[in-house]
Design a protein around this motif. Structure first.
Motif, PDB file in Angstrom:
ATOM      1  N   CYS A   1       3.815  20.221 -30.412  1.00 30.89           N
ATOM      2  CA  CYS A   1       4.022  18.791 -30.623  1.00 30.89           C
ATOM      3  C   CYS A   1       4.331  18.075 -29.305  1.00 30.89           C
ATOM      4  CB  CYS A   1       5.151  18.586 -31.621  1.00 30.89           C
ATOM      5  SG  CYS A   1       5.471  16.876 -32.040  1.00 30.89           S
ATOM      6  N   CYS A   2       5.372  18.524 -28.615  1.00 36.13           N
ATOM      7  CA  CYS A   2       5.826  17.802 -27.416  1.00 36.13           C
ATOM      8  C   CYS A   2       5.547  18.536 -26.113  1.00 36.13           C
ATOM      9  CB  CYS A   2       7.311  17.485 -27.522  1.00 36.13           C
ATOM     10  SG  CYS A   2       8.381  18.937 -27.395  1.00 36.13           S
TER      11      CYS A   2
ATOM     12  N   ASN B   1      13.846  20.898 -31.600  1.00 34.76           N
ATOM     13  CA  ASN B   1      13.931  19.490 -31.993  1.00 34.76           C
ATOM     14  C   ASN B   1      12.800  19.083 -32.922  1.00 34.76           C
ATOM     15  OD1 ASN B   1      16.276  18.984 -30.592  1.00 34.76           O
ATOM     16  ND2 ASN B   1      15.214  18.293 -28.752  1.00 34.76           N
ATOM     17  N   CYS B   2      11.580  19.417 -32.554  1.00 41.01           N
ATOM     18  CA  CYS B   2      10.430  19.054 -33.397  1.00 41.01           C
ATOM     19  C   CYS B   2      10.513  19.759 -34.743  1.00 41.01           C
ATOM     20  CB  CYS B   2       9.124  19.391 -32.688  1.00 41.01           C
ATOM     21  SG  CYS B   2       8.833  18.398 -31.204  1.00 41.01           S
TER      22      CYS B   2
ATOM     23  N   GLU C   1       7.193  21.219 -24.930  1.00 36.92           N
ATOM     24  CA  GLU C   1       8.370  21.929 -24.380  1.00 36.92           C
ATOM     25  C   GLU C   1       8.007  23.402 -24.217  1.00 36.92           C
ATOM     26  OE1 GLU C   1      11.479  22.999 -22.711  1.00 36.92           O
ATOM     27  OE2 GLU C   1      11.733  20.965 -23.485  1.00 36.92           O
TER      28      GLU C   1
ATOM     29  N   GLN D   1       4.982   7.683 -33.555  1.00 41.82           N
ATOM     30  CA  GLN D   1       5.366   6.477 -32.812  1.00 41.82           C
ATOM     31  C   GLN D   1       4.357   5.386 -32.969  1.00 41.82           C
ATOM     32  OE1 GLN D   1       6.134   7.809 -28.844  1.00 41.82           O
ATOM     33  NE2 GLN D   1       7.952   8.919 -29.448  1.00 41.82           N
TER      34      GLN D   1
ATOM     35  N   CYS E   1       5.649  24.134 -27.185  1.00 42.66           N
ATOM     36  CA  CYS E   1       5.684  23.403 -28.446  1.00 42.66           C
ATOM     37  C   CYS E   1       4.351  22.701 -28.659  1.00 42.66           C
ATOM     38  CB  CYS E   1       6.823  22.388 -28.414  1.00 42.66           C
ATOM     39  SG  CYS E   1       6.914  21.336 -29.869  1.00 42.66           S
TER      40      CYS E   1
ATOM     41  N   CYS F   1       7.503  14.308 -37.035  1.00 40.34           N
ATOM     42  CA  CYS F   1       8.165  14.385 -35.731  1.00 40.34           C
ATOM     43  C   CYS F   1       8.009  13.055 -35.028  1.00 40.34           C
ATOM     44  CB  CYS F   1       7.540  15.503 -34.891  1.00 40.34           C
ATOM     45  SG  CYS F   1       8.385  15.688 -33.290  1.00 40.34           S
ATOM     46  N   PRO F   2       9.051  12.518 -34.409  1.00 37.65           N
ATOM     47  CA  PRO F   2       8.960  11.240 -33.719  1.00 37.65           C
ATOM     48  C   PRO F   2       7.894  11.221 -32.619  1.00 37.65           C
ATOM     49  CG  PRO F   2      11.256  11.876 -33.941  1.00 37.65           C
ATOM     50  CD  PRO F   2      10.423  13.032 -34.421  1.00 37.65           C
ATOM     51  N   HIS F   3       7.582  12.375 -32.037  1.00 39.44           N
ATOM     52  CA  HIS F   3       6.557  12.411 -31.014  1.00 39.44           C
ATOM     53  C   HIS F   3       5.183  12.007 -31.566  1.00 39.44           C
ATOM     54  CE1 HIS F   3       9.416  15.521 -29.360  1.00 39.44           C
ATOM     55  NE2 HIS F   3       9.399  14.598 -28.431  1.00 39.44           N
ATOM     56  N   LYS F   4       4.924  12.324 -32.813  1.00 40.56           N
ATOM     57  CA  LYS F   4       3.625  12.028 -33.425  1.00 40.56           C
ATOM     58  C   LYS F   4       3.665  10.782 -34.288  1.00 40.56           C
ATOM     59  CE  LYS F   4       1.727  16.200 -32.552  1.00 40.56           C
ATOM     60  NZ  LYS F   4       0.523  16.882 -32.515  1.00 40.56           N
TER      61      LYS F   4
ATOM     62  N   SER G   1      13.093  18.071 -36.907  1.00 46.36           N
ATOM     63  CA  SER G   1      12.612  16.784 -37.386  1.00 46.36           C
ATOM     64  C   SER G   1      11.611  16.946 -38.531  1.00 46.36           C
ATOM     65  CB  SER G   1      11.962  16.009 -36.237  1.00 46.36           C
ATOM     66  OG  SER G   1      11.537  14.756 -36.690  1.00 46.36           O
TER      67      SER G   1
END
Length: 116
Positions: A52-53, A100-101, A55, A116, A50, A111-114, A104
């Motif tokens: 973003c995160c 998940n990303c 994964e 925060q 992923c 995306c919550p990962h980016k 979102s």
């Protein structure tokens, strides 16, 4: 005709058909998995993950339309996105995300990962 008895011949044909159908499905499944892995590798790196995160579990990874509009695009092309991407020489505007990303981005636009 290996059997003179028509009933035995029908049974032989049925078993042969079932065996070949099973093998064909296994080959098609392996081909689709390989095709998908090649697309994931193209849009990420040698080890798909992923963007973003990070994964990297194969089953969780999806192809994302960077600018959105994936649902509309899938309805237009009427075929698996992996096949379309390969036939169109891997166009720009796509990336690899985990479910998940991707969800979102689709629901919230971030995306919550980016975020925060």
């Amino acid at each position: 005709m290996p059997y003179k008895d028509p009933e035995k011949q029908r049974e032989y044909n049925r078993q042969n058909y079932e065996r070949n159908t099973y093998l064909r499905k296994q080959q098609q499944s392996a081909y689709r998995k390989d095709r998908r892995l090649n697309v994931l590798r193209h849009y990420s790196s040698d080890d798909p993950a992923c963007s973003c995160c990070g994964e990297s579990t194969y089953e969780f990874l999806v192809i994302d339309h960077i600018e959105g509009g994936g649902t509309t695009h899938r309805k237009q092309i009427k075929e698996p996105i992996e096949r379309w991407l390969i036939r169109n020489n891997y166009p720009e505007g796509y990336r690899v995300l985990c479910e998940n990303c991707n969800s979102s981005y689709g629901r919230f636009g971030y995306c919550p990962h980016k975020h925060q």
